[in-house]
Design an enzyme around this catalytic site. Structure first.
Site, PDB file in Angstrom:
ATOM      1  N   GLY A 222      13.536  33.118-118.509  1.00 13.69           N
ATOM      2  CA  GLY A 222      13.607  33.651-119.860  1.00 13.69           C
ATOM      3  C   GLY A 222      12.467  33.147-120.729  1.00 13.69           C
ATOM      4  N   ASP A 253      12.164  43.320-115.742  1.00 14.60           N
ATOM      5  CA  ASP A 253      11.485  44.418-115.058  1.00 14.60           C
ATOM      6  C   ASP A 253      10.024  44.508-115.484  1.00 14.60           C
ATOM      7  OD1 ASP A 253      13.838  45.120-113.742  1.00 14.60           O
ATOM      8  OD2 ASP A 253      14.452  46.514-115.312  1.00 14.60           O
TER       9      ASP A 253
END
Length: 311
Positions: A222, A253
């Site tokens: 993250g 993605d």
């Protein structure tokens, strides 16, 4: 280099409930639950792992082949992909079913209720990668049709095509033995840190044992960036700075797109991961998984602002 992106193509149908789900659910009646939420409206956005990755690759100047199955309602999505120079060559049309769809309802406390209809995604794509030059091809097996995930991970290995194995949210759909079989021999295993723990638990493998089965382990973290573990040598790559976090959905993605583009260009793996970080930063600044846009000039300027000139 030709990039093959296997995964899902789906419509994301996003709805908002102007209240709290908890105010309309009676705890002592959960065994006979029957509720109706009157929503404020619906937004339809293009999504799915393959579509999201391919979209960001197109912004980076690539024209990957999407390998997926879609339904009778696919025309608006097809027009969107064509607008961005993406081919329909690897996409199978299933005329008697609908394109996969995620129906996501969010309340005022950011709680979500999601229903997912796999629809045409249950049908194998039927794309044959035979005859492609392994030295000029790179693939990714991302969440999509379960039988195709098993098929393409095996087929890429048989043909010697380097590929990423990215089981994502489909991890729990496979047994530990199936996961071991699919990931063994993959050139790259890419997951977030939570997904990695799920794989380790399901397979019974330790991290060192896992590294004996895959070429490179890439773990996204993250806002903390990612870790690259290559032959036991770990490299940390920080995230790129963002102006604002509007929606983290799809950032993974976008990261994969930048990473694959860098590898396809023959760049060192840390540079490719930094490209992924920049691509992800653009994504999280917008609502939706295919709402961001950039020119290649702007992309490389942002790369240099964050990481300096690429090696």
């Amino acid at each position: 280099m030709r990039i093959l992106v296997f995964g899902s193509l789906a419509y994301d149908r996003i709805m908002s409930f102007p209240g709290r789900f908890s105010d309309h659910i009676l705890p002592d009646k959960l065994h006979v639950l029957s509720v109706c939420f009157v929503l404020e409206g619906l937004q339809e956005k293009f999504g799915g792992t393959a579509g999201n990755i391919a979209y960001s690759l197109s912004l980076l100047g690539d024209s990957p082949t999407i390998v997926s199955s879609v339904g009778k309602d696919f025309e608006p999505y097809a027009a969107w992909l064509a607008k961005h120079g993406l081919t329909m060559q690897g996409i199978r049309r299933v005329p008697d079913d609908f394109t996969a769809g995620a129906y996501i309802t969010t309340d005022q406390a950011d709680n979500q209720i999601t229903a997912f209809n796999p629809g045409a995604m249950r049908t194998p794509a039927g794309f044959a990668p035979d005859g492609l030059d392994p030295a000029r091809t790179l693939g990714i097996v991302a969440p999509g049709c379960l039988s195709d995930m098993k098929h393409y991970s095996a087929r890429f290995k048989e043909l010697g095509i380097p590929f990423f194995f990215d089981p994502g949210q489909n991890i729990t759909a496979f047994s530990g033995e199936e996961l071991q079989e699919m990931l063994t021999g993959a050139d790259y295993l890419i997951t977030n840190d939570y997904e990695l723990e799920l794989i380790l638990k399901a397979t019974g493998l330790g991290k060192e044992m896992l590294l004996h089965r895959v070429g490179t382990l890439i773990t996204t973290l993250g806002e903390k960036g990612c870790l690259i573990n290559e032959k036991g040598q770990e490299t940390a790559v920080p995230a790129a700075r963002v102006a604002k976090v509007a929606d983290p959905t799809g950032a993974g993605d976008s990261f994969r797109a930048g990473l694959m583009r860098g590898i396809a260009q023959g760049r060192p793996l840390p540079v490719a991961a930094r490209m992924g970080a920049v691509c992800a930063a653009y994504c999280v600044e917008q609502h939706g998984t295919q709402e961001h846009a950039f020119t290649q000039e702007a992309f490389w300027a942002r790369y240099e602002e964050n990481f300096g000139k690429p090696e």
